[in-house]
Design a protein around this motif. Structure first.
Motif, PDB file in Angstrom:
ATOM      1  N   UNK A 110       6.372  61.026 -30.281  1.00  0.00           N
ATOM      2  CA  UNK A 110       5.698  60.969 -31.092  1.00  0.00           C
ATOM      3  C   UNK A 110       5.549  60.131 -32.452  1.00  0.00           C
ATOM      4  N   UNK A 111       5.156  59.996 -33.770  1.00  0.00           N
ATOM      5  CA  UNK A 111       5.644  59.186 -34.565  1.00  0.00           C
ATOM      6  C   UNK A 111       6.182  60.388 -35.671  1.00  0.00           C
ATOM      7  N   UNK A 112       6.280  61.745 -35.801  1.00  0.00           N
ATOM      8  CA  UNK A 112       6.608  62.765 -36.422  1.00  0.00           C
ATOM      9  C   UNK A 112       7.552  62.628 -36.215  1.00  0.00           C
ATOM     10  N   UNK A 113       8.755  63.201 -37.103  1.00  0.00           N
ATOM     11  CA  UNK A 113      10.236  63.205 -37.233  1.00  0.00           C
ATOM     12  C   UNK A 113      10.786  64.698 -35.988  1.00  0.00           C
ATOM     13  N   UNK A 114      11.057  64.441 -35.515  1.00  0.00           N
ATOM     14  CA  UNK A 114      12.063  65.676 -34.962  1.00  0.00           C
ATOM     15  C   UNK A 114      10.728  65.749 -34.007  1.00  0.00           C
ATOM     16  N   UNK A 115      10.052  64.992 -33.956  1.00  0.00           N
ATOM     17  CA  UNK A 115       8.948  64.864 -32.180  1.00  0.00           C
ATOM     18  C   UNK A 115      10.087  64.664 -31.563  1.00  0.00           C
ATOM     19  N   UNK A 116      10.001  65.577 -29.886  1.00  0.00           N
ATOM     20  CA  UNK A 116      11.459  65.870 -28.595  1.00  0.00           C
ATOM     21  C   UNK A 116      10.323  64.575 -27.588  1.00  0.00           C
ATOM     22  N   UNK A 117      10.884  64.259 -26.757  1.00  0.00           N
ATOM     23  CA  UNK A 117       9.978  63.191 -25.786  1.00  0.00           C
ATOM     24  C   UNK A 117       9.322  64.366 -24.931  1.00  0.00           C
ATOM     25  N   UNK A 118       8.508  64.150 -23.963  1.00  0.00           N
ATOM     26  CA  UNK A 118       7.503  64.871 -23.244  1.00  0.00           C
ATOM     27  C   UNK A 118       7.514  63.615 -22.210  1.00  0.00           C
ATOM     28  N   UNK A 119       7.054  64.485 -20.883  1.00  0.00           N
ATOM     29  CA  UNK A 119       6.822  63.978 -19.776  1.00  0.00           C
ATOM     30  C   UNK A 119       4.878  63.885 -19.935  1.00  0.00           C
ATOM     31  N   UNK A 120       4.675  62.484 -20.342  1.00  0.00           N
ATOM     32  CA  UNK A 120       3.156  62.521 -20.174  1.00  0.00           C
ATOM     33  C   UNK A 120       2.260  61.043 -19.068  1.00  0.00           C
ATOM     34  N   UNK A 121       1.108  62.017 -18.966  1.00  0.00           N
ATOM     35  CA  UNK A 121       0.131  60.733 -17.601  1.00  0.00           C
ATOM     36  C   UNK A 121       0.205  59.775 -18.199  1.00  0.00           C
ATOM     37  N   UNK A 122       0.626  58.588 -18.982  1.00  0.00           N
ATOM     38  CA  UNK A 122      -0.614  57.415 -19.821  1.00  0.00           C
ATOM     39  C   UNK A 122      -0.777  56.561 -19.366  1.00  0.00           C
ATOM     40  N   UNK A 123      -2.261  56.171 -19.402  1.00  0.00           N
ATOM     41  CA  UNK A 123      -3.269  55.492 -18.619  1.00  0.00           C
ATOM     42  C   UNK A 123      -3.709  53.828 -19.949  1.00  0.00           C
ATOM     43  N   UNK A 124      -3.759  53.179 -18.883  1.00  0.00           N
ATOM     44  CA  UNK A 124      -3.599  51.555 -20.051  1.00  0.00           C
ATOM     45  C   UNK A 124      -5.652  51.720 -19.597  1.00  0.00           C
ATOM     46  N   UNK A 125      -7.135  52.009 -20.167  1.00  0.00           N
ATOM     47  CA  UNK A 125      -7.961  51.326 -20.041  1.00  0.00           C
ATOM     48  C   UNK A 125      -8.747  50.666 -20.772  1.00  0.00           C
ATOM     49  N   UNK A 126      -9.061  49.589 -20.596  1.00  0.00           N
ATOM     50  CA  UNK A 126      -9.440  48.483 -21.329  1.00  0.00           C
ATOM     51  C   UNK A 126      -8.507  48.271 -22.544  1.00  0.00           C
ATOM     52  N   UNK A 127      -8.489  48.479 -23.291  1.00  0.00           N
ATOM     53  CA  UNK A 127      -7.734  48.685 -25.248  1.00  0.00           C
ATOM     54  C   UNK A 127      -7.314  49.337 -24.897  1.00  0.00           C
ATOM     55  N   UNK A 128      -7.719  51.047 -24.781  1.00  0.00           N
ATOM     56  CA  UNK A 128      -7.259  52.394 -25.043  1.00  0.00           C
ATOM     57  C   UNK A 128      -5.651  52.964 -24.147  1.00  0.00           C
ATOM     58  N   UNK A 129      -5.002  53.177 -24.955  1.00  0.00           N
ATOM     59  CA  UNK A 129      -4.091  53.739 -24.172  1.00  0.00           C
ATOM     60  C   UNK A 129      -3.903  55.121 -24.304  1.00  0.00           C
ATOM     61  N   UNK A 130      -4.230  56.151 -22.705  1.00  0.00           N
ATOM     62  CA  UNK A 130      -4.839  57.659 -22.759  1.00  0.00           C
ATOM     63  C   UNK A 130      -3.354  57.621 -22.697  1.00  0.00           C
ATOM     64  N   UNK A 131      -3.062  59.241 -23.105  1.00  0.00           N
ATOM     65  CA  UNK A 131      -1.767  59.744 -22.533  1.00  0.00           C
ATOM     66  C   UNK A 131      -2.483  61.124 -22.654  1.00  0.00           C
ATOM     67  N   UNK A 132      -2.243  61.824 -21.415  1.00  0.00           N
ATOM     68  CA  UNK A 132      -2.472  63.142 -20.253  1.00  0.00           C
ATOM     69  C   UNK A 132      -1.156  64.173 -20.490  1.00  0.00           C
ATOM     70  N   UNK A 133      -1.302  65.324 -20.697  1.00  0.00           N
ATOM     71  CA  UNK A 133      -0.502  66.361 -20.222  1.00  0.00           C
ATOM     72  C   UNK A 133      -0.151  66.280 -18.285  1.00  0.00           C
ATOM     73  N   UNK A 134       0.754  66.137 -18.127  1.00  0.00           N
ATOM     74  CA  UNK A 134       0.944  66.212 -16.041  1.00  0.00           C
ATOM     75  C   UNK A 134       0.234  67.114 -15.928  1.00  0.00           C
ATOM     76  N   UNK A 135      -0.736  67.835 -16.664  1.00  0.00           N
ATOM     77  CA  UNK A 135      -1.452  69.433 -15.384  1.00  0.00           C
ATOM     78  C   UNK A 135      -2.776  69.256 -15.678  1.00  0.00           C
ATOM     79  N   UNK A 136      -2.782  68.361 -16.914  1.00  0.00           N
ATOM     80  CA  UNK A 136      -4.714  68.463 -16.982  1.00  0.00           C
ATOM     81  C   UNK A 136      -5.571  67.405 -16.740  1.00  0.00           C
ATOM     82  N   UNK A 137      -6.803  66.910 -16.737  1.00  0.00           N
ATOM     83  CA  UNK A 137      -6.866  66.424 -16.604  1.00  0.00           C
ATOM     84  C   UNK A 137      -7.740  65.325 -18.113  1.00  0.00           C
TER      85      UNK A 137
END
Length: 187
Positions: free
Chosen positions: A64-91
């Motif tokens: 994320x854009x906050x200082x100190x944010x760490x890299x996390x694995x996310x399921x990233x999904x492009x639907x139309x003009x929205x970029x959704x991001x999910x925790x890898x174990x959540x729907x």
């Protein structure tokens, strides 16, 4: 709760992940400013949109854009003009970015970032597994905005009109007032 992030990094409301207590569920209508004025989204509409077939989806590293944010694995999904991001174990999505008035920039070694024109210093960083995956994501994200689709429609409409002498939208009974016009565009 998760936020929807609009151009400039503004939060316009929240939508909830499953399992939250009913007392904490705020049914906030999300006001999203689009090219034609205000569009309204609510929690259920955003969740339903996040379940639609994706133009592109993959597990990426995200920071994320906050200082100190760490890299996390996310399921990233492009639907139309929205970029959704999910925790890898959540729907249900953790959040979403509305891809309007944004810039997609290549980052090294195999990443890219998304920033919004109103606040270019606030960046969301994504790490891909390969250069090919990065190029695929960057191209798809750049083509996802309403403005890109609108400019493409106007361009092809004018090209068809030059070739045939007819407005291709006329056959669909679209009124002159509702048509896209080049005169009103600032390209």
């Amino acid at each position: 709760m998760a936020a929807v992030v609009l151009p400039g990094g503004r939060r316009c409301g929240t939508f909830l992940a499953r399992g939250r207590p009913a007392a904490r569920r705020a049914r906030l209508a999300l006001g999203v400013l689009g090219p034609g004025g205000a569009m309204r989204y609510n929690e259920k509409e955003l969740q339903a949109l996040s379940r639609q077939p994706a133009e592109l989806a993959a597990e990426l590293g995200m920071r994320g854009p906050k200082k100190g944010s760490v890299l996390k694995r996310r399921l990233v999904k492009l639907v139309v003009n929205f970029l959704f991001y999910f925790r890898t174990d959540e729907a249900e999505p953790v959040g979403a970015l509305l891809l309007e008035h944004c810039r997609v920039t290549q980052e090294e070694p195999s990443g890219f970032s998304i920033s919004f024109m109103e606040d270019p210093e606030r960046k969301y960083h994504f790490e891909c597994r390969s250069e090919e995956q990065r190029q695929e994501w960057m191209g798809a994200l750049r083509r996802a905005s309403y403005e890109f689709m609108r400019r493409s429609l106007i361009f092809y409409r004018n090209e068809i009109q030059k070739m045939t002498g007819k407005d291709p939208l006329e056959q669909f009974g679209i009124s002159e007032e509702a048509r896209f016009r080049l005169g009103g565009l600032k390209a």
